[in-house]
Design a protein around this motif. Structure first.
Motif, PDB file in Angstrom:
ATOM      1  N   VAL A   1      -0.669  25.336  -9.787  1.00 46.44           N
ATOM      2  CA  VAL A   1      -0.996  26.759  -9.623  1.00 46.44           C
ATOM      3  C   VAL A   1      -1.031  27.456 -10.981  1.00 46.44           C
ATOM      4  O   VAL A   1      -1.923  28.262 -11.263  1.00 46.44           O
ATOM      5  N   SER A   2      -0.067  27.140 -11.838  1.00 46.49           N
ATOM      6  CA  SER A   2       0.001  27.758 -13.162  1.00 46.49           C
ATOM      7  C   SER A   2      -1.224  27.421 -13.994  1.00 46.49           C
ATOM      8  O   SER A   2      -1.809  28.295 -14.653  1.00 46.49           O
ATOM      9  N   ARG A   3      -1.618  26.164 -13.982  1.00 48.13           N
ATOM     10  CA  ARG A   3      -2.770  25.743 -14.782  1.00 48.13           C
ATOM     11  C   ARG A   3      -4.049  26.426 -14.312  1.00 48.13           C
ATOM     12  O   ARG A   3      -4.895  26.810 -15.122  1.00 48.13           O
ATOM     13  N   ARG A   4      -4.187  26.599 -13.013  1.00 49.63           N
ATOM     14  CA  ARG A   4      -5.430  27.158 -12.474  1.00 49.63           C
ATOM     15  C   ARG A   4      -5.459  28.678 -12.549  1.00 49.63           C
ATOM     16  O   ARG A   4      -6.496  29.283 -12.849  1.00 49.63           O
ATOM     17  N   PHE A   5      -4.319  29.357 -12.289  1.00 45.17           N
ATOM     18  CA  PHE A   5      -4.351  30.812 -12.119  1.00 45.17           C
ATOM     19  C   PHE A   5      -3.644  31.569 -13.237  1.00 45.17           C
ATOM     20  O   PHE A   5      -3.754  32.797 -13.301  1.00 45.17           O
ATOM     21  N   GLN A   6      -2.880  30.916 -14.067  1.00 43.27           N
ATOM     22  CA  GLN A   6      -2.288  31.485 -15.282  1.00 43.27           C
ATOM     23  C   GLN A   6      -1.627  32.846 -15.059  1.00 43.27           C
ATOM     24  O   GLN A   6      -0.595  32.918 -14.392  1.00 43.27           O
ATOM     25  N   LYS A   7      -2.198  33.956 -15.585  1.00 45.39           N
ATOM     26  CA  LYS A   7      -1.563  35.265 -15.464  1.00 45.39           C
ATOM     27  C   LYS A   7      -1.518  35.777 -14.025  1.00 45.39           C
ATOM     28  O   LYS A   7      -0.781  36.725 -13.734  1.00 45.39           O
ATOM     29  N   ARG A   8      -2.262  35.152 -13.154  1.00 47.92           N
ATOM     30  CA  ARG A   8      -2.267  35.563 -11.735  1.00 47.92           C
ATOM     31  C   ARG A   8      -1.284  34.734 -10.918  1.00 47.92           C
ATOM     32  O   ARG A   8      -1.255  34.822  -9.696  1.00 47.92           O
TER      33      ARG A   8
ATOM     34  N   ILE B   1      11.783  31.194  -6.403  1.00 49.15           N
ATOM     35  CA  ILE B   1      12.631  30.046  -6.098  1.00 49.15           C
ATOM     36  C   ILE B   1      13.711  30.483  -5.111  1.00 49.15           C
ATOM     37  O   ILE B   1      14.563  31.314  -5.429  1.00 49.15           O
ATOM     38  N   PHE B   2      13.668  29.886  -3.936  1.00 53.60           N
ATOM     39  CA  PHE B   2      14.630  30.216  -2.889  1.00 53.60           C
ATOM     40  C   PHE B   2      15.709  29.140  -2.789  1.00 53.60           C
ATOM     41  O   PHE B   2      15.730  28.170  -3.553  1.00 53.60           O
ATOM     42  N   SER B   3      16.586  29.312  -1.831  1.00 55.08           N
ATOM     43  CA  SER B   3      17.710  28.409  -1.605  1.00 55.08           C
ATOM     44  C   SER B   3      17.287  26.943  -1.604  1.00 55.08           C
ATOM     45  O   SER B   3      16.245  26.580  -1.063  1.00 55.08           O
ATOM     46  N   GLY B   4      18.113  26.085  -2.223  1.00 57.68           N
ATOM     47  CA  GLY B   4      17.806  24.667  -2.221  1.00 57.68           C
ATOM     48  C   GLY B   4      18.729  23.871  -3.116  1.00 57.68           C
ATOM     49  O   GLY B   4      19.435  24.420  -3.966  1.00 57.68           O
ATOM     50  N   MET B   5      18.735  22.569  -2.915  1.00 54.88           N
ATOM     51  CA  MET B   5      19.509  21.661  -3.743  1.00 54.88           C
ATOM     52  C   MET B   5      18.690  21.196  -4.937  1.00 54.88           C
ATOM     53  O   MET B   5      17.466  21.239  -4.912  1.00 54.88           O
ATOM     54  N   GLY B   6      19.392  20.714  -5.942  1.00 53.42           N
ATOM     55  CA  GLY B   6      18.714  20.079  -7.059  1.00 53.42           C
ATOM     56  C   GLY B   6      18.088  21.062  -8.019  1.00 53.42           C
ATOM     57  O   GLY B   6      18.430  22.245  -8.065  1.00 53.42           O
ATOM     58  N   SER B   7      17.122  20.554  -8.783  1.00 53.80           N
ATOM     59  CA  SER B   7      16.499  21.362  -9.840  1.00 53.80           C
ATOM     60  C   SER B   7      14.985  21.228  -9.846  1.00 53.80           C
ATOM     61  O   SER B   7      14.355  21.529 -10.856  1.00 53.80           O
ATOM     62  N   ASP B   8      14.397  20.786  -8.740  1.00 49.78           N
ATOM     63  CA  ASP B   8      12.942  20.648  -8.696  1.00 49.78           C
ATOM     64  C   ASP B   8      12.294  22.002  -8.966  1.00 49.78           C
ATOM     65  O   ASP B   8      12.653  23.007  -8.358  1.00 49.78           O
ATOM     66  N   GLY B   9      11.357  22.017  -9.881  1.00 55.65           N
ATOM     67  CA  GLY B   9      10.697  23.256 -10.312  1.00 55.65           C
ATOM     68  C   GLY B   9      11.092  23.681 -11.704  1.00 55.65           C
ATOM     69  O   GLY B   9      10.350  24.415 -12.380  1.00 55.65           O
ATOM     70  N   SER B  10      12.259  23.218 -12.179  1.00 55.79           N
ATOM     71  CA  SER B  10      12.773  23.687 -13.466  1.00 55.79           C
ATOM     72  C   SER B  10      12.006  23.148 -14.656  1.00 55.79           C
ATOM     73  O   SER B  10      12.141  23.674 -15.768  1.00 55.79           O
ATOM     74  N   ILE B  11      11.239  22.089 -14.465  1.00 53.54           N
ATOM     75  CA  ILE B  11      10.419  21.579 -15.561  1.00 53.54           C
ATOM     76  C   ILE B  11       9.180  22.450 -15.747  1.00 53.54           C
ATOM     77  O   ILE B  11       8.793  22.803 -16.865  1.00 53.54           O
ATOM     78  N   SER B  12       8.546  22.828 -14.629  1.00 50.49           N
ATOM     79  CA  SER B  12       7.283  23.576 -14.699  1.00 50.49           C
ATOM     80  C   SER B  12       7.457  25.084 -14.756  1.00 50.49           C
ATOM     81  O   SER B  12       6.532  25.792 -15.162  1.00 50.49           O
ATOM     82  N   GLY B  13       8.618  25.590 -14.357  1.00 53.83           N
ATOM     83  CA  GLY B  13       8.835  27.037 -14.382  1.00 53.83           C
ATOM     84  C   GLY B  13       8.582  27.659 -15.740  1.00 53.83           C
ATOM     85  O   GLY B  13       7.823  28.640 -15.862  1.00 53.83           O
ATOM     86  N   PRO B  14       9.191  27.137 -16.807  1.00 54.05           N
ATOM     87  CA  PRO B  14       8.933  27.711 -18.140  1.00 54.05           C
ATOM     88  C   PRO B  14       7.464  27.637 -18.549  1.00 54.05           C
ATOM     89  O   PRO B  14       6.962  28.515 -19.264  1.00 54.05           O
ATOM     90  N   LEU B  15       6.759  26.603 -18.097  1.00 59.99           N
ATOM     91  CA  LEU B  15       5.341  26.474 -18.434  1.00 59.99           C
ATOM     92  C   LEU B  15       4.512  27.562 -17.764  1.00 59.99           C
ATOM     93  O   LEU B  15       3.530  28.045 -18.331  1.00 59.99           O
TER      94      LEU B  15
ATOM     95  N   GLY C   1       1.544  32.924 -18.811  1.00 61.58           N
ATOM     96  CA  GLY C   1       1.345  34.335 -18.473  1.00 61.58           C
ATOM     97  C   GLY C   1       1.834  34.733 -17.106  1.00 61.58           C
ATOM     98  O   GLY C   1       1.776  35.912 -16.740  1.00 61.58           O
ATOM     99  N   GLY C   2       2.309  33.768 -16.305  1.00 65.78           N
ATOM    100  CA  GLY C   2       2.820  34.075 -14.982  1.00 65.78           C
ATOM    101  C   GLY C   2       4.275  34.514 -15.030  1.00 65.78           C
ATOM    102  O   GLY C   2       4.866  34.680 -16.109  1.00 65.78           O
ATOM    103  N   VAL C   3       4.868  34.706 -13.857  1.00 69.15           N
ATOM    104  CA  VAL C   3       6.271  35.126 -13.774  1.00 69.15           C
ATOM    105  C   VAL C   3       7.005  34.234 -12.784  1.00 69.15           C
ATOM    106  O   VAL C   3       6.413  33.669 -11.857  1.00 69.15           O
TER     107      VAL C   3
END
Length: 322
Positions: A242-249, A254-268, A273-275
């Motif tokens: 989603v980040s690569r395709r839509f960038q600033k849009r 991140i809702f309740s959950g175990m582990g850290s899935d998403g933490s690699i791509s979040g900063p990217l 330009g996203g949030v």
């Protein structure tokens, strides 16, 4: 306690595994050793002890040692290290035994009362949109469906945002998700198959069995390959696509959950330009996942499901009208 053992303990518990023993070799007496009944031994070679290694190798229990030294938590390298630890555990003992229960959502009242309402601003409601203005990834794992449903119940109709849910769940339960998440908000909801289209105020659920991507016009592209990594669907991969395709849009919540899935791509996503926002610890059934994302430093807002829905409306309104 050594920093490596502390990091390993955090990684094991954060992924949903039970930690039955955490002890320095010189304190592991026969009573503790014999009382432990692990599925796998994790040995920190920084505290190497030949006697301990001989004892664990003499058992029938698998042994993992020689794991990479943990980077400092909060660095880009830490979630990658944590993911490698999880993959090694998964290869030996499989996924932790965690069952998501959708029955409370299915049995809930047909018309729950919402003490708070979010009204879509006139500027957003009256404006005609020729495309999807924003794409919002809703990322969730254990305890996520209830939090995501509450969030969606607060989202007002007509908001120019398309939603993509990446929820760690048994594939046999995905069709139930399409019903329970929209019981009271009546938001259109489908499993995201190839050829489906992102649409404003509609929800697509990332499938468990195959990775999806998106074309420039928001059409779902099925890649016909398994998700990269141990999770299905992979939150990291959904956020990255989603980040690569839509960038600033692009937006991720991140809702309740175990582990850290998403933490690699979040900063990217933030760099593009996203949030990224996250559910607060107090309202999470399991805060490991949003906490892990917060540790990366890329989360710019934390709140309850209501706060997050309200933030989304205000963010979209301010961005489109300034």
């Amino acid at each position: 306690m050594s920093l490596q053992r502390l990091a390993l303990a955090h990684a094991v518990k954060g992924q949903g595994y039970d930690l039955v023993l955490n002890c320095a070799p010189d304190r592991l007496d026969n009573k503790l050793f014999n009382a432990a009944d692990p599925d796998v031994w994790l040995i920190d070679l920084q505290e190497e002890d030949d006697d301990l290694i001989e004892r664990v190798l003499a058992t029938d229990v698998p042994v993992l040692f020689g794991l990479d030294v943990a980077p400092t938590q909060g660095t880009r390298q830490y979630p990658r290290w944590e993911r490698r630890v999880f993959i090694k555990l998964y290869e030996v003992v499989g996924h932790p035994v965690v069952q998501e229960n959708l029955e409370p959502l299915e049995r809930g009242p047909s018309n729950p009362t919402r003490p708070k309402q979010i009204v879509i601003p006139d500027e957003l409601f009256k404006r005609k949109y020729q495309r999807v203005e924003f794409v919002c990834v809703l990322a969730a794992s254990l305890g996520g469906p209830a939090a995501v449903k509450e969030f969606l119940d607060y989202v007002p109709k007509g908001i120019p945002v398309a939603f993509v849910l990446a929820q760690h769940i048994d594939g046999r339960m995905q069709e139930s998700l399409t019903r329970v998440l929209v019981r009271h908000n009546h938001m259109p909801c489908l499993i995201a198959r190839g050829g489906e289209q992102l649409k404003n105020s509609e929800l697509l659920i990332a499938p468990v069995e195959t990775e999806i991507d998106f074309s420039a016009d928001g059409q779902v592209v099925s890649r016909n390959i398994k998700w990269d990594g141990p999770y299905s669907p992979s939150i990291d991969q959904v956020i990255a696509n989603v980040s690569r395709r839509f960038q600033k849009r692009a937006i991720s919540i991140i809702f309740s959950g175990m582990g850290s899935d998403g933490s690699i791509s979040g900063p990217l996503m933030v760099e593009a330009g996203g949030v990224v926002w996250a559910q607060d610890e107090q309202t999470c059934a399991c805060p490991s996942q949003p906490d892990a994302m917060r540790a990366t430093g890329c989360v710019s807002f934390t709140g309850t499901p209501f706060d997050l829905a309200n933030r989304l409306v205000n963010y979209v309104n301010q961005t489109l009208n300034t």
